[in-house]
Design a protein around this motif. Structure first.
Motif, PDB file in Angstrom:
ATOM      1  N   ILE A  27       0.850  -1.200   0.000  1.00 32.41           N
ATOM      2  CA  ILE A  27       0.000   0.000   0.000  1.00 32.41           C
ATOM      3  C   ILE A  27       0.882   1.246   0.000  1.00 32.41           C
ATOM      4  O   ILE A  27       0.661   2.178  -0.789  1.00 32.41           O
ATOM      5  CB  ILE A  27      -0.958  -0.007   1.204  1.00 32.41           C
ATOM      6  CG1 ILE A  27      -2.006  -1.106   1.037  1.00 32.41           C
ATOM      7  CG2 ILE A  27      -1.630   1.358   1.367  1.00 32.41           C
ATOM      8  CD1 ILE A  27      -2.873  -1.343   2.257  1.00 32.41           C
ATOM      9  N   LEU A  69      -6.956   8.276  -0.209  1.00 35.85           N
ATOM     10  CA  LEU A  69      -6.865   7.002   0.512  1.00 35.85           C
ATOM     11  C   LEU A  69      -8.028   6.823   1.484  1.00 35.85           C
ATOM     12  O   LEU A  69      -8.626   5.741   1.548  1.00 35.85           O
ATOM     13  CB  LEU A  69      -5.542   6.907   1.261  1.00 35.85           C
ATOM     14  CG  LEU A  69      -4.309   6.702   0.406  1.00 35.85           C
ATOM     15  CD1 LEU A  69      -3.052   6.826   1.250  1.00 35.85           C
ATOM     16  CD2 LEU A  69      -4.355   5.359  -0.285  1.00 35.85           C
ATOM     17  N   GLY A 105     -10.893   3.982   1.071  1.00 33.54           N
ATOM     18  CA  GLY A 105     -11.199   3.033   2.136  1.00 33.54           C
ATOM     19  C   GLY A 105     -12.683   3.019   2.470  1.00 33.54           C
ATOM     20  O   GLY A 105     -13.272   1.954   2.692  1.00 33.54           O
ATOM     21  N   GLY A 112     -15.204  -0.096   1.737  1.00 35.54           N
ATOM     22  CA  GLY A 112     -16.020  -0.600   2.831  1.00 35.54           C
ATOM     23  C   GLY A 112     -17.486  -0.614   2.477  1.00 35.54           C
ATOM     24  O   GLY A 112     -18.226  -1.542   2.833  1.00 35.54           O
ATOM     25  N   TYR A 121     -13.675  -4.202   1.534  1.00 39.16           N
ATOM     26  CA  TYR A 121     -12.601  -3.937   2.482  1.00 39.16           C
ATOM     27  C   TYR A 121     -12.596  -4.876   3.678  1.00 39.16           C
ATOM     28  O   TYR A 121     -11.538  -5.270   4.145  1.00 39.16           O
ATOM     29  CB  TYR A 121     -12.642  -2.481   2.955  1.00 39.16           C
ATOM     30  CG  TYR A 121     -11.303  -2.042   3.484  1.00 39.16           C
ATOM     31  CD1 TYR A 121     -10.314  -1.641   2.603  1.00 39.16           C
ATOM     32  CD2 TYR A 121     -10.998  -2.089   4.826  1.00 39.16           C
ATOM     33  CE1 TYR A 121      -9.068  -1.274   3.049  1.00 39.16           C
ATOM     34  CE2 TYR A 121      -9.752  -1.721   5.296  1.00 39.16           C
ATOM     35  CZ  TYR A 121      -8.796  -1.308   4.391  1.00 39.16           C
ATOM     36  OH  TYR A 121      -7.559  -0.969   4.844  1.00 39.16           O
ATOM     37  N   ALA A 133      -9.380  -6.803   4.899  1.00 42.01           N
ATOM     38  CA  ALA A 133      -8.767  -6.473   6.189  1.00 42.01           C
ATOM     39  C   ALA A 133      -8.661  -7.705   7.085  1.00 42.01           C
ATOM     40  O   ALA A 133      -7.687  -7.852   7.825  1.00 42.01           O
ATOM     41  CB  ALA A 133      -9.563  -5.376   6.881  1.00 42.01           C
ATOM     42  N   ALA A 182      -3.626  -3.884   6.485  1.00 40.07           N
ATOM     43  CA  ALA A 182      -4.716  -3.197   5.809  1.00 40.07           C
ATOM     44  C   ALA A 182      -5.474  -2.247   6.724  1.00 40.07           C
ATOM     45  O   ALA A 182      -6.065  -1.287   6.262  1.00 40.07           O
ATOM     46  CB  ALA A 182      -5.693  -4.216   5.230  1.00 40.07           C
ATOM     47  N   THR A 183      -5.463  -2.495   8.026  1.00 38.03           N
ATOM     48  CA  THR A 183      -6.267  -1.668   8.920  1.00 38.03           C
ATOM     49  C   THR A 183      -5.520  -0.449   9.448  1.00 38.03           C
ATOM     50  O   THR A 183      -6.146   0.525   9.839  1.00 38.03           O
ATOM     51  CB  THR A 183      -6.776  -2.488  10.123  1.00 38.03           C
ATOM     52  OG1 THR A 183      -5.669  -3.054  10.818  1.00 38.03           O
ATOM     53  CG2 THR A 183      -7.711  -3.582   9.669  1.00 38.03           C
ATOM     54  N   LEU A 224      -6.325   3.807   4.397  1.00 41.77           N
ATOM     55  CA  LEU A 224      -7.459   3.051   3.845  1.00 41.77           C
ATOM     56  C   LEU A 224      -8.311   2.486   4.974  1.00 41.77           C
ATOM     57  O   LEU A 224      -9.538   2.528   4.934  1.00 41.77           O
ATOM     58  CB  LEU A 224      -6.960   1.899   2.965  1.00 41.77           C
ATOM     59  CG  LEU A 224      -6.366   2.262   1.620  1.00 41.77           C
ATOM     60  CD1 LEU A 224      -5.674   1.051   1.020  1.00 41.77           C
ATOM     61  CD2 LEU A 224      -7.418   2.780   0.695  1.00 41.77           C
ATOM     62  N   GLY A 225      -7.661   1.968   5.993  1.00 45.72           N
ATOM     63  CA  GLY A 225      -8.363   1.416   7.140  1.00 45.72           C
ATOM     64  C   GLY A 225      -9.118   2.483   7.913  1.00 45.72           C
ATOM     65  O   GLY A 225     -10.207   2.244   8.443  1.00 45.72           O
ATOM     66  N   GLY A 232     -10.458   5.209   6.613  1.00 41.18           N
ATOM     67  CA  GLY A 232     -11.657   5.489   5.825  1.00 41.18           C
ATOM     68  C   GLY A 232     -12.717   4.431   6.034  1.00 41.18           C
ATOM     69  O   GLY A 232     -13.913   4.744   6.164  1.00 41.18           O
ATOM     70  N   ASN A 233     -12.312   3.182   6.086  1.00 38.87           N
ATOM     71  CA  ASN A 233     -13.251   2.100   6.335  1.00 38.87           C
ATOM     72  C   ASN A 233     -13.850   2.211   7.732  1.00 38.87           C
ATOM     73  O   ASN A 233     -15.044   1.992   7.925  1.00 38.87           O
ATOM     74  CB  ASN A 233     -12.562   0.748   6.157  1.00 38.87           C
ATOM     75  CG  ASN A 233     -13.518  -0.399   6.334  1.00 38.87           C
ATOM     76  OD1 ASN A 233     -14.576  -0.457   5.705  1.00 38.87           O
ATOM     77  ND2 ASN A 233     -13.177  -1.310   7.214  1.00 38.87           N
TER      78      ASN A 233
END
Length: 118
Positions: free
Chosen positions: A13, A35, A39, A43, A48, A52, A59-60, A64-65, A67-68
């Protein structure tokens, strides 16, 4: 093996983001917004969470994580409170991460004496 997988995924990433910064005229702040938005979108479409779970912290932890996490918090708050959840869900979900970033950056500024770029 989980640590290796997290290291590789997080590194990939970061590699992709660095390539994006180096080969486009996008400023780092805009890349960060991309990013977080990406994310949240991943999600929302359900991609996602399985990614994750497979990749773990690789990933978390990146943006990105985050945003999720914002999306998941908003989704839960909407289910709970309806329309007002749009406004409070992201704040509730991201409060710990944002607060710790502020506190730790303050302590780092005391230790390392920041100065403006020249």
């Amino acid at each position: 093996m989980d640590y290796i997988k997290a290291f590789i995924v997080g590194g990939l990433i970061c590699l992709l983001v660095q390539i994006l910064i180096d080969h486009t005229k996008l400023l780092p702040g805009r890349v960060m917004v991309i990013l977080v938005t990406l994310g949240a979108i991943l999600g929302a479409v359900g991609i996602y969470k399985p990614f994750a779970e497979w990749a773990g912290a690789g990933a978390t932890v990146p943006l990105l994580g985050f945003g999720n996490t914002l999306f998941q918090g908003m989704k839960e708050a909407i289910d709970e409170s309806g329309f007002i959840g749009i406004f409070k869900g992201g704040f509730q979900a991201g409060a710990v991460g944002i607060s710790s970033a502020l506190v730790f950056s303050y302590f780092a500024s005391l230790v390392f004496k920041p100065r403006p770029k020249e």
